[in-house]
Every structure is written in C-alpha cells, then in structure tokens.
Design a protein around this motif. Structure first.
Motif, PDB file in Angstrom:
ATOM      1  N   GLN A  64       2.494  -4.748  -2.392  1.00  0.00           N
ATOM      2  CA  GLN A  64       1.410  -5.341  -3.179  1.00  0.00           C
ATOM      3  C   GLN A  64       0.100  -4.576  -3.024  1.00  0.00           C
ATOM      4  O   GLN A  64      -0.655  -4.430  -3.983  1.00  0.00           O
ATOM      5  CB  GLN A  64       1.235  -6.813  -2.780  1.00  0.00           C
ATOM      6  N   TYR A  65      -0.160  -4.078  -1.808  1.00  0.00           N
ATOM      7  CA  TYR A  65      -1.405  -3.354  -1.568  1.00  0.00           C
ATOM      8  C   TYR A  65      -1.255  -1.840  -1.760  1.00  0.00           C
ATOM      9  O   TYR A  65      -2.157  -1.080  -1.408  1.00  0.00           O
ATOM     10  CB  TYR A  65      -1.932  -3.654  -0.162  1.00  0.00           C
ATOM     11  N   GLY A  66      -0.108  -1.422  -2.281  1.00  0.00           N
ATOM     12  CA  GLY A  66       0.075  -0.002  -2.584  1.00  0.00           C
ATOM     13  C   GLY A  66       0.299   0.870  -1.366  1.00  0.00           C
ATOM     14  O   GLY A  66       0.094   2.084  -1.433  1.00  0.00           O
ATOM     15  N   ARG A  67       0.713   0.269  -0.258  1.00  0.00           N
ATOM     16  CA  ARG A  67       0.935   1.058   0.960  1.00  0.00           C
ATOM     17  C   ARG A  67       2.375   1.558   1.074  1.00  0.00           C
ATOM     18  O   ARG A  67       2.718   2.288   1.992  1.00  0.00           O
ATOM     19  CB  ARG A  67       0.608   0.212   2.203  1.00  0.00           C
ATOM     20  N   ARG A  68       3.229   1.085   0.166  1.00  0.00           N
ATOM     21  CA  ARG A  68       4.642   1.439   0.200  1.00  0.00           C
ATOM     22  C   ARG A  68       5.116   1.594  -1.237  1.00  0.00           C
ATOM     23  O   ARG A  68       4.542   0.989  -2.131  1.00  0.00           O
ATOM     24  CB  ARG A  68       5.408   0.283   0.870  1.00  0.00           C
TER      25      ARG A  68
END
Ligand code: PLP
Length: 367
Positions: free
Chosen positions: A351-355
């Motif tokens: 969701q936070y664009g870390r993966r």
C-alpha cells in the motif's frame, strides 16, 4: 425510465469546483497531520453528486466541506436508506498518492446499493470522485508512518417523502479525514466479547453483506455490553452458533497446518482487506477455506492447539490479533502467532509502495 446499456462507456463527469476560501492554513494543517487521530478532523473540501429517477447522476461538484442542508422529511432520517464505504489514500516516499483496490470498493458500493434499493454509482464515477477530492485536498494526505487519508464515500435517500418506498432523490458524497496509526506503540491484541443476545443483521435475507448504517446502529448496544465486560470489541454469532464477524472487521483463524479459515455467509460483510490478505497468504502457499466456522470449532480448536492464531482485519486497523475471547462464564486466551503481523507488513508495504504491487492493486490518485 430509460434502460441502461451496461456495455456503454461511462462518460467522465465535469465537476464544478468551488474552492474553500476558508481552507485550513498550511501550518495548521501540518500541525493536525502530526497527530490526526481518527475521524475527527476533515479536509477542506467534499465531493457530491445527485441522482434522481429520470435524471440519473447529475450535478457533480467539489465544494467546501461543510454541513449538508436536508429537508426534515428526507427519507434517510426516517427509514435509514443509506450506504457507505471506507478506503484510504497512501502517500509514497516519492510524494505520490495512491489508493488500494478502489474498483472493489466501487463494486461493493453497488452491491450495497442494490440491497438498500439505492441507485448504483458507476465504478468510473466512484474513482473519479476520489481523484477530484485528491486534486484539491492532496495536501491532506499525511506522510508519517502508518498514516493515511481515510476516504469516506456515502450515499443516502434525500427525497422529502414519508411514504415507504425507494427514494427518487439520492445524494452521493465523499469526505476525507486524515488518520494516524491505528495502534500507537505497536499492534496489540484485542479482547473480544461474545454477544449471545444480539445480532448485527439477520442471518438469512438480511442486510449483513451491505455496508449500511443500520447494521452499525444495531451493533452499538452489544458493543456497549462488550465494554461493560471489559472487552474491546464484540463478535457476533448466527442462530446456528456459527461465527460471523466483529461488526466492523472480519475474523480469520490460522490452523496448525497453515490453513487459514474464515467464516463465510450472506450475513457477513465481505472485506477487501480480508480478501487481499488471503490472496497474499495463498501466494505464500497457504490453503484458504471460506466456510461456516462454529463457535465450538473455534473454542475446541484453541483448546486442542489446532488453532494457532486468531485475528481480525479491516481497512481502518488493517490487522488486529485477537488476544482473548470472553463470554458469559468463560474466558479463553487466544494463541499468538506470527502470520497476522507478517501478512499485515506485506500488505502495508504494498500500500505504501515499499514492495512490488504484483497484483496491480494500487491506483495513483494524483496524476
Ligand atoms: C467495512 C467492513 C468490514 C471490513 O471491510 P474492508 O473492506 O476490509 O474494510 C468488515 N465488516 C463490516 C461490517 C464492515 O462494514
């Protein structure tokens, strides 16, 4: 009435934008965003659309956030014809703003609408409403850890008419509220009260699968009972003593062999968080079972060690381990495992664009 051609492309709406001249000053907003809490402060604008029989969806607006003027005879105030959604906007490290599986929320709003005899908002309009609000209020999406802008789309019967039938005038609104980390100081297991006397919705033919205010109104008294018994949340049973849900969160059980079981019935609200966590678990090789789960299976499974973890999930809190199940005359400590928190981390990383978003779940809202 005109018939609707489902295959016809939906024309984008032209929103009339009225800027809020009393918008919160950037310094004050920054202050609010350092500790936004949940559901108490709102952004500077809101989006609304009207619907009427014959007129369809019309008058798309972005306007200053503020009170809604309603006729005292508006049907929603008397007969509760109302539905809503809950979805979040996430700020990525590069500053861009994304939301998660908005098509799923749009489709669920349509299913809720069908059950509550409200008009179905086209998926395109739903998504456009999110983008329109972010275009004016994007600065309200916080960038702190586990912070989001909580988006609350809702629809209600506004026709002034005391007769009992589906309203012929309806309003759709979208408001937004910055939200802090649900758990301050780390995720902590919650205690659950088993409600024996109340249901949130009828188990057959009722409104349990619709996201409608009445189900929440029905859950408030049992929730107070839970609090009076020292519990954080309440869990509901159907008349056959099968587990339903917490009233705002779905429940999942992890078995010793890694199988994840979640109650399935028409009285349960099918959560998008649950669906996403189960997809991630399946990707990791877990078997998933969506089927009725009796209270006996839960309690005996915990007692025998066959159930190794119990947790709840929903958009607001994401994942909440269940630490205790308490009812009239018993209190069962629940086993604690690693899976819930590991799935939570994977989901929030996406969701936070870390993966990597390998399922294509994210939609950028600010471009
Ligand atoms: C919204 C809601 C949920 C959780 O659904 P998500 O899509 O995961 O947020 C669960 N139960 C009820 C009754 C709800 O209204």
């Amino acid at each position: 009435m005109t018939t609707i051609d489902e295959t016809a492309a939906v024309k984008p709406l032209e929103f009339a934008v009225t800027r809020n001249l009393q918008a919160v000053a950037p310094e004050r907003r920054a202050e609010i965003l350092t500790n936004p809490g949940f559901g108490t402060t709102f952004t500077d604008h809101m989006v609304d659309l009207c619907w009427s029989t014959g007129g369809g969806w019309h008058r798309p607006r972005v306007q200053p956030y503020g009170p809604i003027s309603l006729d005292p005879a508006a049907a929603v105030l008397h007969y509760g014809q109302e539905i809503f959604e809950g979805i979040k906007a996430y700020r990525h490290a590069d500053g861009s703003i994304h939301t998660f599986r908005p098509d799923q929320n749009a489709l669920r709003l349509q299913r809720s609408a069908r059950r509550m005899a409200l008009p179905e908002l086209p998926v395109e309009y739903f998504i456009q409403s999110l983008k329109e609000l972010i275009a004016v209020d994007g600065g309200w999406v916080p960038s702190g850890e586990d912070q989001t802008l909580y988006l609350r789309p809702f629809m209600f019967a506004k026709e002034a008419f005391l007769g009992v039938r589906p309203a012929q005038k309806v309003a759709y609104y979208l408001i937004a509220s910055p939200a802090g980390a649900y758990f301050t100081g780390g995720v902590k297991p919650v205690s659950i009260w088993l409600s024996e006397d109340y249901a949130r919705a009828a188990s057959k033919g009722g409104t349990g699968a619709a996201k409608t205010g009445g189900n929440y109104a029905a859950s408030l008294l049992p929730q107070s009972e839970a609090s009076a018994n020292g519990c954080d949340q309440v869990v509901f049973l159907d008349p056959d003593r099968n587990v339903e849900e917490l009233g705002g969160m779905n429940v999942l059980f992890v078995k010793k062999d890694g199988t994840i079981v979640t109650p399935s019935s028409e009285s349960i609200l099918p959560g998008i968080t649950r669906d996403s966590l189960l997809q991630l678990a399946e990707d990791r090789g877990h078997t998933v079972e969506r089927r009725p789960v009796s209270l006996a299976e839960w309690r005996e499974g915990v007692a025998s060690g066959d159930i190794v973890e119990v947790f709840a999930c929903g958009t607001a809190a994401v994942v909440t381990p269940i630490g205790t199940l308490k009812g009239e005359g018993f209190e069962d400590a629940q086993p604690q495992g690693e899976l819930a928190l590991s799935l939570r981390e994977e989901l929030t990383d996406i969701q936070y664009g870390r993966r990597e978003d390998r399922h294509g779940w994210l939609l950028r809202l600010d471009a």
